[in-house]
Enzyme design. Sequence first.
Site: not given
Length: 478
Positions: A283, A326-328, A369, A400-401, A430
């Site tokens: 995190g 840790p990843g991010r 995200r 289309c959003e 991510y």
Amino acid sequence: MRPHEAGALHSDGYGAAPQWLPHPADVNTLLPALWPAGVAKDSDGVLTIGGIPVTQIAQEFGTPAYILDEDDFRGRARAFVRDFGAPFAAYGGLSVYYAGKAFLCTQVARWVDEEGLGLDVCSGGELAVAQRVGFPAARIEMHGNNKSEAEIHAALEYGVGRIVMDSFDEISRVADVAARLGAVAPVMLRVTVGVEAHTHEFIATAHEDQKFGFSIAGGQAEAAIAAVLARPELDLRGLHSHIGSQIFDTAGFEVAARRVVALHALVARQLGHQMPEIDLGGGFGIAYTSENTPLTPAELGERLARIVVAECQREGIDVPAVSIEPGRAIAGPAAFTLYEVGTVKQVHLDGGSQRAYVSVDGGMSDNARTALYGADYSVTLANRRSDAAPMISRVVGKHCESGDIVVMDEYLPADVRPGDLLAVPGTGAYCRALSSQYNHVPRPPVVAVRSDAAGEAQARVIVRRETVDDILALDVDA
């Protein structure tokens, strides 16, 4: 979190800019903290990575594309092992598990292995990536709050180093699968410590009202420990805690460590079971914009080691081995996404201000995200230098959003036009992992850049671009 949208429209002379976003002295300048180490701009204002112009990358590989700096990724991985781990060397030691959910492919799994990290997988699919490259099973941990029997079987058959269990149902499920295999499963128990990290509600994972783990409050975690110890097919290795994501200080870890260490000591004293390790999760935050100021791995390691040592001394126990995930913090800053501008329009807002809507050839299918979390990103004009005045802009996608937004607020030159290239930093984590085929838009490739033995940069595809044929291949025509 970002200010409420209505609050972003203030009359400070810069129109629709939110208060936290500084007006740039030079809209062409890069903020180094947001970009991979190999990124710069040349004298013509063209963004380069490892010296390769992104104009060349766009011509060769197309847009949109995720551009990943392999040397930067590896350097961040090494920093966690070396710098974060240094303060723990005098005690039980530190193990670093790369959180594959951030971004995983076979090449990344190989890099993680070569740099000496473990690998944290959350599904049978992520485990299959590890198996495909022969990742050492002893350095794999398997997460997931609802692992199927097939996934558990695959993990135990491969010999993973530990399975992190998340419910009473799973305790029985893992034990039963292990019994059928004639194996003893090394396991950890995920506990919730009642700490709500300063982050978005959907990524704060240690408060009580959520799906993960056994609550320490009320004795649920103690009951889970007893249930594990009652099954001879399970070897309880320790406790696991994860308090959230995008965390920029260690105050939450201090509370979490205190409660986890206290429970660790209680198990030894009252149940006579010595668990060799604790896992404090990941995190650790990264810089997405100038508003973010993350700690370095060395600073995080020193602070976290001090916390763990103090809590173990308080409980009168030896410091166990510690693990982090840790990843991010490894993958996120190591990549950016390269887009081509398709259309530009000016929108007049209340109070007489304006905002430029800059549409690119990707969007929420390659970066969910912003829509999912209200995440903030930065962006820069990547194919040329501009002398035009800064214009507050919103980078939007082709879907289309109305919520198809890539960058909510950033200054771009007022002369941005169709055909320009834009680069959005901090997209290594991510983005590809959460990508979709919304509107049947194929997913972009991942292009990795690395330096060879002679110091020359090389760009190559490590995940190919998806095609419409790939999408249609899943349809079953009756």
